[in-house]
Structure formats: C-alpha cells, structure tokens
Design an enzyme around this catalytic site. Structure first.
Site, PDB file in Angstrom:
ATOM      1  N   SER A  62       0.970   0.063  -4.573  1.00 24.21           N
ATOM      2  CA  SER A  62       2.401  -0.155  -4.808  1.00 24.21           C
ATOM      3  C   SER A  62       3.178   1.161  -4.786  1.00 24.21           C
ATOM      4  O   SER A  62       2.637   2.222  -5.091  1.00 24.21           O
ATOM      5  CB  SER A  62       2.623  -0.902  -6.120  1.00 24.21           C
ATOM      6  OG  SER A  62       2.149  -0.174  -7.224  1.00 24.21           O
TER       7      SER A  62
ATOM      8  N   LYS B 165      -3.641  -0.108  -7.321  1.00 23.35           N
ATOM      9  CA  LYS B 165      -3.342   1.314  -7.491  1.00 23.35           C
ATOM     10  C   LYS B 165      -1.823   1.513  -7.477  1.00 23.35           C
ATOM     11  O   LYS B 165      -1.189   1.439  -6.432  1.00 23.35           O
ATOM     12  CB  LYS B 165      -3.958   2.153  -6.366  1.00 23.35           C
ATOM     13  CG  LYS B 165      -3.754   3.647  -6.559  1.00 23.35           C
ATOM     14  CD  LYS B 165      -3.666   4.391  -5.253  1.00 23.35           C
ATOM     15  CE  LYS B 165      -3.123   5.791  -5.414  1.00 23.35           C
ATOM     16  NZ  LYS B 165      -1.833   5.898  -6.142  1.00 23.35           N
TER      17      LYS B 165
ATOM     18  N   GLY C 288       4.740   1.331   1.117  1.00 23.44           N
ATOM     19  CA  GLY C 288       4.743   2.784   0.996  1.00 23.44           C
ATOM     20  C   GLY C 288       5.061   3.438   2.320  1.00 23.44           C
ATOM     21  O   GLY C 288       5.748   2.868   3.172  1.00 23.44           O
ATOM     22  N   SER C 289       4.522   4.636   2.519  1.00 27.58           N
ATOM     23  CA  SER C 289       4.883   5.428   3.694  1.00 27.58           C
ATOM     24  C   SER C 289       4.195   4.906   4.951  1.00 27.58           C
ATOM     25  O   SER C 289       3.074   4.386   4.914  1.00 27.58           O
ATOM     26  CB  SER C 289       4.524   6.900   3.477  1.00 27.58           C
ATOM     27  OG  SER C 289       3.161   7.133   3.744  1.00 27.58           O
TER      28      SER C 289
ATOM     29  N   GLU D 293       4.508  -3.173   4.211  1.00 26.74           N
ATOM     30  CA  GLU D 293       5.921  -2.876   4.439  1.00 26.74           C
ATOM     31  C   GLU D 293       6.089  -1.391   4.215  1.00 26.74           C
ATOM     32  O   GLU D 293       5.718  -0.855   3.170  1.00 26.74           O
ATOM     33  CB  GLU D 293       6.792  -3.696   3.473  1.00 26.74           C
ATOM     34  CG  GLU D 293       8.282  -3.652   3.811  1.00 26.74           C
ATOM     35  CD  GLU D 293       9.030  -2.607   3.020  1.00 26.74           C
ATOM     36  OE1 GLU D 293       9.500  -1.637   3.658  1.00 26.74           O
ATOM     37  OE2 GLU D 293       9.141  -2.737   1.798  1.00 26.74           O
TER      38      GLU D 293
ATOM     39  N   CYS E  12      13.843   1.168   0.690  1.00 25.50           N
ATOM     40  CA  CYS E  12      13.437   1.147   2.093  1.00 25.50           C
ATOM     41  C   CYS E  12      14.489   0.463   2.951  1.00 25.50           C
ATOM     42  O   CYS E  12      14.519   0.643   4.167  1.00 25.50           O
ATOM     43  CB  CYS E  12      12.079   0.460   2.242  1.00 25.50           C
ATOM     44  SG  CYS E  12      11.944  -1.083   1.339  1.00 25.50           S
TER      45      CYS E  12
ATOM     46  N   GLU F 134      13.553   9.021   8.934  1.00 21.67           N
ATOM     47  CA  GLU F 134      13.707   8.475   7.587  1.00 21.67           C
ATOM     48  C   GLU F 134      13.880   9.611   6.587  1.00 21.67           C
ATOM     49  O   GLU F 134      13.134  10.593   6.607  1.00 21.67           O
ATOM     50  CB  GLU F 134      12.496   7.624   7.211  1.00 21.67           C
ATOM     51  CG  GLU F 134      12.662   6.936   5.871  1.00 21.67           C
ATOM     52  CD  GLU F 134      11.462   6.096   5.482  1.00 21.67           C
ATOM     53  OE1 GLU F 134      11.657   5.022   4.905  1.00 21.67           O
ATOM     54  OE2 GLU F 134      10.323   6.536   5.754  1.00 21.67           O
TER      55      GLU F 134
END
Length: 530
Positions: free
Chosen positions: A185, A210, A263-264, A291, A325, A423
């Site tokens: 997450s 995690k 995340g990334s 995502e 995001c 980004e």
C-alpha cells in the site's frame, strides 16, 4: 443465492464545522495521539512481534515531532508471515462468503463509529492531510470499500450459467486463489491501504500486507480495527519494513497467488518483471493488479464556465498537496480566455493557507517526506531556470520545520516541457495555452504527451466539443470527467483505475476488482448419466 446484504449507500461526510461535536471529538483524539509515543509491532498470526529494528513515525508538517516507532520485519518474519498465511488459508478459504462479509461489514460499522476519530487523526498527523481530506479518505472511502465490496461479492456469486438442460445442473463456484496475496500500500490514501489486503481477503484469500513506511500509523490502526471486527489470525499478516528486505522473499515464493499494489510505476514494473522471470516456479499464474502513477490533465474549451474551470484547477491540482495519483498536473487553456482565467485563478491560489493540518483552516499541508520534497523542488528549480516557462503562483518552499511547498503554477510555451510530461506528485500545475482554432490538434497533444492514462477532464459548454474530447481521449484516462476536476472518485459511483503506464485498470470499488481474486470452477451435475 439471493444477495442477503442490504444495498449500501455512501457514508455521509461529516462537516467538522466550528463548534460541532465531531470537531471537538477529533481535536481531542489528535491531542491524545500527539501526547503518546506509540510502539508498533509486526503482526503475524495475530501475535505482536518486536524485531528491534526500528523506523520512526513522523509528522511531515513538523518533522521533529515523533509520534512513535515501528518494528520492521526481517527475513525471518517474512517467512513466518508466509507460513502463517498458508496455514490460515486452509480454514478461511472454505468459510462461507456470508460469514466473511459479516466481518468486513462490522469493520465498516466500527470505523463509522468508535474508530473514526482515531484513524482520521492518525491520517492527519502521519500523512499531513487536512480534516476534509482525511474524512473523505480514511473514514468515508474505507467504510464504502468494506460495505460495497461485500455487496459486490454477493452479486458476483449470483452470476451463474444461464441454462441447465433437463437432467443436469450447471453452476459456477467462486474459489479463492491457491496461495497468498501480497498487498503493498502507498502513503497517500489510508482507504487504499485498507482495501488492498481486505478485498482479496473478502473473496477467501489470505494476504500479507506491507504498508508504506511513511504512513504506518493509520495502517496499524486499521489492522487493529480488523482484529476487533473478528478477522481470524493469519488471514491478514501485517509486516511493515523495507521493500528491499520483504519484496524478494515474497515474490520468489512459489505460493505467491497474487499482487495487489498501489505505488510507483518503476516498482510495479520491476515486480512484474521478476514475476515473469519466475513464472515457471509458481504453483499458479499470479494475478497482478496494480495502480501506479498519473500525469492527469484538464483540457478546457473556449465555451467553458470560467468560475467552474478555476475551481477545478485549484482543487484538482492542490488538494492534498497534489499527492493524489489523480491530481491535475497539466492543463490546456485557450488563449482566448486566458486573461479571465489567469486573474481569478491567481487570486484563488494566493488565498490558499498552507500549514499544519491541526489548524483546520489550512487548505494545504506538508508533502510526505524529505525524498518527496527534494524531488518536487527539483522540478520547480528547473522551471525557474528555463526560458520556456514562467511561474505565476508559488515557487517557494521551506523544510525548516515541515516539508512545505507553495502551490506552484507554471506557464510554458513548450507543450512537451518537462513538467508537462513527467509525474511530479506534488503541488505543481503546468499550463499550456493553445489556439482555439487548434482544438483537434490539442486533443491529440493531450492524448500523446504522457505515458500515463489515469484520470483527465474536459470542461466546456459546447456539447459537440465535449463529445469530441470524450471520443478522441478514449484511451487517455481510465477515469474521465466532464465539467469536473479529475479527482475524487467515489466507491459505488466511479470505479477507479487507469491503463497504459498507470496500471492494470481493474477498477477498485467495483465487482471487476473482486473478480481478479477468484479462480472460478464450473460444476456440471448429471442426474441421469448416459
């Protein structure tokens, strides 16, 4: 079976107005958490484990304020978590869906009531979210995830074969995956942290969770909430720690059944690559649901309502410091209306208050940590030094007390300027002014400028122009907004997710995400065999 769960409605957003009981109660909880120094363990098989390898829980808006510490999982604890998960799977995977649903519905009720203040306060302090952003995220959206997912799971189970000829009975069973799901997450949404392990768990899977190291506190409280709601030991194992320690052990285990990730982009692609290289060693093909990033856009037509556009730009770009995001990061505005937009927009941005979330009048707060701060200000420095750009709001920053960055707006003459393409994940909006006669060309520019395709919006009053944008930008955003900002997706209303480099578009907050966590079995029973 007929869906036995009441059809859910979205959780009501509390106002926290001056003098309200909810504001008084939340302020008390913030004061309580500020006075504590919490010690967060690893949780495996329902047991609290202290590894002695510590990480700090900080306030981004006051980095000298330590809320507590958390124990980080080592290789030993990761292996323990895997074994615990596989053991819990034996009983959890065969538990009736109704019984599983009751646990998450109870979690929703607890979060709506006695747990609301604690998880909101933790989100405000550890993630530097203002009260409204915390309320819609940590409380309302997570409550909605629990309630709507339970409803969608029952709806999914009702999908059965259309026809059973005389003498036969055909059916579909929604089996959980064999093995465990790895849930990773992000720091920016408490609700996503809660949903990533629990959506698969609702469908009968077990999860190893995690959380982001920069947002452990609200994640830990969610874990406690789930325990109070009745989730059995080992169904969700909680292992905060370093990704470089945890990730390789989990990803290389043959029992990996799925990855649920936010995340990334780089991390997600590296995980996918590793899974691909290991594909022959797994017991089944792991489900990979992710995502990642976004370079989310607004394109305005010259027929737009100016006030609506300005509001969408300010809120879309600068709510939660642009760390969504879905945040608006690039805007395309007609030259013909820019003089009107410019004045109103600058006035609105200059009225934004930036500071601690403990002051409920602050609209913006701090970015999450030093790494994020340094990355964002590099983009601002680049814009300051470039001949292709001009900063019209903000551009200043200070990390003496907290990681504060002013809401920054850049005007560029280059549609492929760095801050239009890459980004940033911070309070930086870049605007390109286009000629109204080049509407079609600008739509193509919007479509091709970024590798991402998460969210975007078109704003205008011309119905033909809106339709053209909707049609031509069909693959540019998984969540597309007409005359609204590109943020604020609501469970049960706008299932969320994007494609291209933004992820697998499996639509969190819908049945379509849950279907990824089952492996269906078709059963045909013949009553009069030939």
């Amino acid at each position: 079976m007929k869906n036995s769960i009441p059809k859910p409605t979205n959780e009501k957003i509390l106002s926290y107005r001056p003098g309200s009981s909810e504001k008084h109660s939340l302020k008390d909880k913030i004061e309580e958490l500020n006075s504590e120094k919490i010690n967060i363990p690893v949780i495996i098989d329902g047991k609290k484990i202290e590894t002695g390898i510590m990480g700090k829980i900080c306030c981004p808006h006051d980095h000298n304020k330590i809320l507590g510490k958390f124990h980080q999982a080592t290789e030993k604890e990761v292996e323990m978590a895997i074994n615990s998960s596989l053991n819990a799977w034996k009983s959890w995977s065969v538990l009736n869906l109704n019984d599983r649903s009751k646990i998450f519905l109870k979690a929703a009720d607890l979060l709506s009531g006695p747990w609301r203040d604690k998880i909101n306060a933790a989100t405000m302090l550890n993630m530097s979210k203002n009260v409204f952003q915390a309320e819609i995220d940590a409380a309302c959206e997570l409550i909605d995830f629990f309630r709507f997912n339970a409803w969608y799971a029952q709806e999914l189970a009702e999908n059965q074969p259309m026809y059973s000829p005389d003498g036969t009975q055909n059916s579909l069973e929604m089996r959980p995956l064999e093995g465990f799901v790895f849930a990773i997450s992000p720091f920016n949404f408490t609700s996503i942290g809660g949903n990533l392990p629990t959506a698969p768990a609702l469908m009968g899977n077990v999860a190893i969770w995690k959380p982001a190291s920069s947002a452990v506190l609200p994640a830990y409280f969610i874990m406690q909430l789930l325990v109070e709601a009745g989730i059995p030991p080992g169904v969700v194992n909680f292992i905060p720690g370093q990704g470089k320690t945890i990730g390789p052990i989990v990803i290389n285990n043959p029992n990996l059944a799925g990855v649920h990730f936010t995340g990334s982009t780089r991390v997600f692609q590296n995980m996918w690559e590793t899974i691909g290289k290991n594909i022959s060693q797994y017991k089944s093909y792991p489900r990979i649901v992710g995502e990642t990033g976004g370079k989310d856009f607004c394109i305005a037509h010259d027929s737009v309502n100016i006030d609506a556009l300005v509001t969408a730009m300010v809120r879309g770009a600068f709510e939660y410091q642009g760390q969504k995001c879905s945040a608006m990061s690039r805007a395309y505005i007609p030259k013909s209306i820019w003089s009107q937009v410019n004045k109103r927009f600058v006035n609105e941005v200059e009225s934004i208050k930036v500071g601690s979330p403990e002051d409920f009048s602050n609209f913006m707060n701090a970015v999450i940590d030093k790494n994020a701060y340094d990355s964002i200000i590099e983009f601002i420095k680049f814009a300051k030094d470039s001949e292709d750009s001009q900063i019209i709001t903000g551009g200043e920053y200070n990390d003496e007390k907290g990681y504060f960055i002013e809401p920054t707006t850049i005007i560029t003459t280059n549609p492929k300027f760095k801050t239009m393409c890459e980004e940033i994940f911070g309070p930086v909006l870049t605007i390109f002014l286009y000629d109204s006669a080049n509407w079609d060309e600008t739509l193509e520019l919007v479509n091709l400028t970024s590798d991402y395709a998460l969210t975007g919006c078109v704003m205008g009053e011309d119905k033909n122009a809106l339709k053209e944008a909707k049609d031509k930008l069909i693959h540019a955003a998984g969540n597309f907004y007409i005359n609204d900002k590109p943020t604020g997706a609501v469970v049960g209303q706008q299932p969320f997710g994007g494609s291209r480099a933004s992820g697998t578009n499996d639509k969190a907050g819908s049945m379509f995400n849950l279907v990824r966590w089952v492996s269906m079995r078709t059963v045909k029973q013949t009553f009069d065999p030939p």
